[in-house]
Design a protein around this motif. Structure first.
Motif, PDB file in Angstrom:
ATOM      1  N   LEU A  97       5.908   7.718 -27.952  1.00  0.00           N
ATOM      2  CA  LEU A  97       6.015   8.632 -26.824  1.00  0.00           C
ATOM      3  C   LEU A  97       7.146   8.217 -25.901  1.00  0.00           C
ATOM      4  O   LEU A  97       7.433   7.040 -25.763  1.00  0.00           O
ATOM      5  CB  LEU A  97       4.703   8.685 -26.050  1.00  0.00           C
ATOM      6  CG  LEU A  97       3.539   9.319 -26.788  1.00  0.00           C
ATOM      7  CD1 LEU A  97       2.290   9.284 -25.916  1.00  0.00           C
ATOM      8  CD2 LEU A  97       3.858  10.757 -27.165  1.00  0.00           C
ATOM      9  N   SER A 101       3.959   4.843 -20.418  1.00  0.00           N
ATOM     10  CA  SER A 101       3.775   3.536 -21.024  1.00  0.00           C
ATOM     11  C   SER A 101       2.842   3.671 -22.218  1.00  0.00           C
ATOM     12  O   SER A 101       1.745   4.187 -22.088  1.00  0.00           O
ATOM     13  CB  SER A 101       3.166   2.573 -20.017  1.00  0.00           C
ATOM     14  OG  SER A 101       3.982   2.472 -18.885  1.00  0.00           O
ATOM     15  N   TYR A 102       3.282   3.231 -23.357  1.00  0.00           N
ATOM     16  CA  TYR A 102       2.467   3.401 -24.538  1.00  0.00           C
ATOM     17  C   TYR A 102       2.739   2.266 -25.513  1.00  0.00           C
ATOM     18  O   TYR A 102       3.576   1.416 -25.280  1.00  0.00           O
ATOM     19  CB  TYR A 102       2.760   4.763 -25.182  1.00  0.00           C
ATOM     20  CG  TYR A 102       1.614   5.321 -25.997  1.00  0.00           C
ATOM     21  CD1 TYR A 102       0.392   5.634 -25.398  1.00  0.00           C
ATOM     22  CD2 TYR A 102       1.757   5.547 -27.353  1.00  0.00           C
ATOM     23  CE1 TYR A 102      -0.650   6.136 -26.158  1.00  0.00           C
ATOM     24  CE2 TYR A 102       0.720   6.041 -28.115  1.00  0.00           C
ATOM     25  CZ  TYR A 102      -0.484   6.342 -27.511  1.00  0.00           C
ATOM     26  OH  TYR A 102      -1.509   6.829 -28.242  1.00  0.00           O
ATOM     27  N   GLU A 103       2.042   2.280 -26.622  1.00  0.00           N
ATOM     28  CA  GLU A 103       2.083   1.163 -27.557  1.00  0.00           C
ATOM     29  C   GLU A 103       3.481   0.958 -28.121  1.00  0.00           C
ATOM     30  O   GLU A 103       4.091   1.889 -28.640  1.00  0.00           O
ATOM     31  CB  GLU A 103       1.091   1.415 -28.680  1.00  0.00           C
ATOM     32  CG  GLU A 103      -0.334   1.512 -28.183  1.00  0.00           C
ATOM     33  CD  GLU A 103      -1.265   2.183 -29.175  1.00  0.00           C
ATOM     34  OE1 GLU A 103      -2.484   2.197 -28.914  1.00  0.00           O
ATOM     35  OE2 GLU A 103      -0.770   2.699 -30.188  1.00  0.00           O
ATOM     36  N   GLN A 104       3.933  -0.279 -28.037  1.00  0.00           N
ATOM     37  CA  GLN A 104       5.221  -0.655 -28.611  1.00  0.00           C
ATOM     38  C   GLN A 104       4.964  -1.520 -29.836  1.00  0.00           C
ATOM     39  O   GLN A 104       4.177  -2.469 -29.783  1.00  0.00           O
ATOM     40  CB  GLN A 104       6.073  -1.413 -27.597  1.00  0.00           C
ATOM     41  CG  GLN A 104       6.506  -0.550 -26.419  1.00  0.00           C
ATOM     42  CD  GLN A 104       7.436  -1.263 -25.480  1.00  0.00           C
ATOM     43  OE1 GLN A 104       8.124  -2.215 -25.857  1.00  0.00           O
ATOM     44  NE2 GLN A 104       7.488  -0.797 -24.235  1.00  0.00           N
ATOM     45  N   TYR A 105       5.658  -1.211 -30.917  1.00  0.00           N
ATOM     46  CA  TYR A 105       5.520  -1.931 -32.175  1.00  0.00           C
ATOM     47  C   TYR A 105       6.812  -2.699 -32.439  1.00  0.00           C
ATOM     48  O   TYR A 105       7.895  -2.100 -32.443  1.00  0.00           O
ATOM     49  CB  TYR A 105       5.207  -0.964 -33.309  1.00  0.00           C
ATOM     50  CG  TYR A 105       3.892  -0.251 -33.097  1.00  0.00           C
ATOM     51  CD1 TYR A 105       3.848   0.976 -32.465  1.00  0.00           C
ATOM     52  CD2 TYR A 105       2.694  -0.850 -33.484  1.00  0.00           C
ATOM     53  CE1 TYR A 105       2.637   1.616 -32.231  1.00  0.00           C
ATOM     54  CE2 TYR A 105       1.483  -0.219 -33.255  1.00  0.00           C
ATOM     55  CZ  TYR A 105       1.457   1.006 -32.632  1.00  0.00           C
ATOM     56  OH  TYR A 105       0.261   1.634 -32.393  1.00  0.00           O
TER      57      TYR A 105
END
Lengths: 115, 110
Positions: A97, A101-105
């Motif tokens: 997204l 703030s969202y999941e970072q891989y």
């Protein structure tokens, strides 16, 4: 591929040389981040792209550091005239997204050693 | 200025015990708090994350406890296993950019 990939995995450069580090994010991920991780420390933010736009480069330590993501997918971090203090692991991360703030891989990183 | 402070730096726990790692933050604008696990030579892997509108989140053996008024959050690993031996990082974010703690090296003794 299933995850974030980075190349090369290891890079040795003589002081003063230029280096280019590549990041292939997860397909379809809008956001891409670069972090620098010194030995025994947590990662530190360098710069952030949303698609091809570089929205934040506040963490780049000097004007010798330059990042680009021209087509909104693959990104390259370039370091000109490398110095010994540039020795670190450079991590790339991607996130699906763009706006919140969202999941970072994270990828496996590129270990840069400047001699 | 260290915006996210993590403790302890290292931790040794017996197999089957509970591992607890703590973090404190300064910026009340942070709205996302993930925990990452990192093995030597690998990139950080997302374990679990929480937003400040909840006080606890549990996923399997991993639990985040969040105290908004104290500006603190912690990771609890239940029934710790030798395979959990790794470095753990807390982080905080407000606009995509993650700010990491200094890391905790966790060792689980068999």
């Amino acid at each position: 591929g299933a995850g974030v990939s980075q190349s090369p995995r290891y890079k040795v450069a003589k002081r003063g040389q230029d280096v280019a580090l590549r990041c292939d994010p997860i397909s379809g991920h809008v956001s891409l981040f670069w972090y620098q991780q010194a030995l025994g420390q947590g990662p530190e933010f360098l710069t952030y792209f949303q698609n091809e736009a570089q929205l934040d480069k506040s963490g780049l330590p000097s004007d010798r550091f330059f990042a680009e993501r021209p087509e909104g997918s693959v990104s390259t971090l370039k370091i000109q005239r490398t110095q010994q203090e540039d020795s670190a692991v450079y991590l790339c991360a991607s996130s699906i997204l763009g706006a919140i703030s969202y999941e970072q891989y994270f990828g496996p990183g590129t270990r840069l050693t400047v001699t | 200025q260290q915006q996210v402070k993590q403790s302890p730096q290292s931790l040794i726990v017996q197999k089957g015990g509970i591992s607890i790692i703590n973090c404190a933050y300064e910026n009340t604008a942070f709205d996302y708090f993930p925990w990452y696990q990192q093995f030597p030579g690998k990139g950080p892997a997302l374990l679990i994350a929480i937003r400040p509108d909840v006080s606890e989140k549990k996923e399997g053996r991993f639990t985040i406890s969040f105290n908004k008024s104290a500006k603190q959050f912690s990771l609890h690993i239940m029934d710790s296993q030798p395979g959990d031996s790794a470095t753990y990082f807390c982080a905080a974010s407000k606009t995509q950019k993650l700010v990491f703690g200094q890391g905790t090296r966790l060792t689980i003794n068999p």
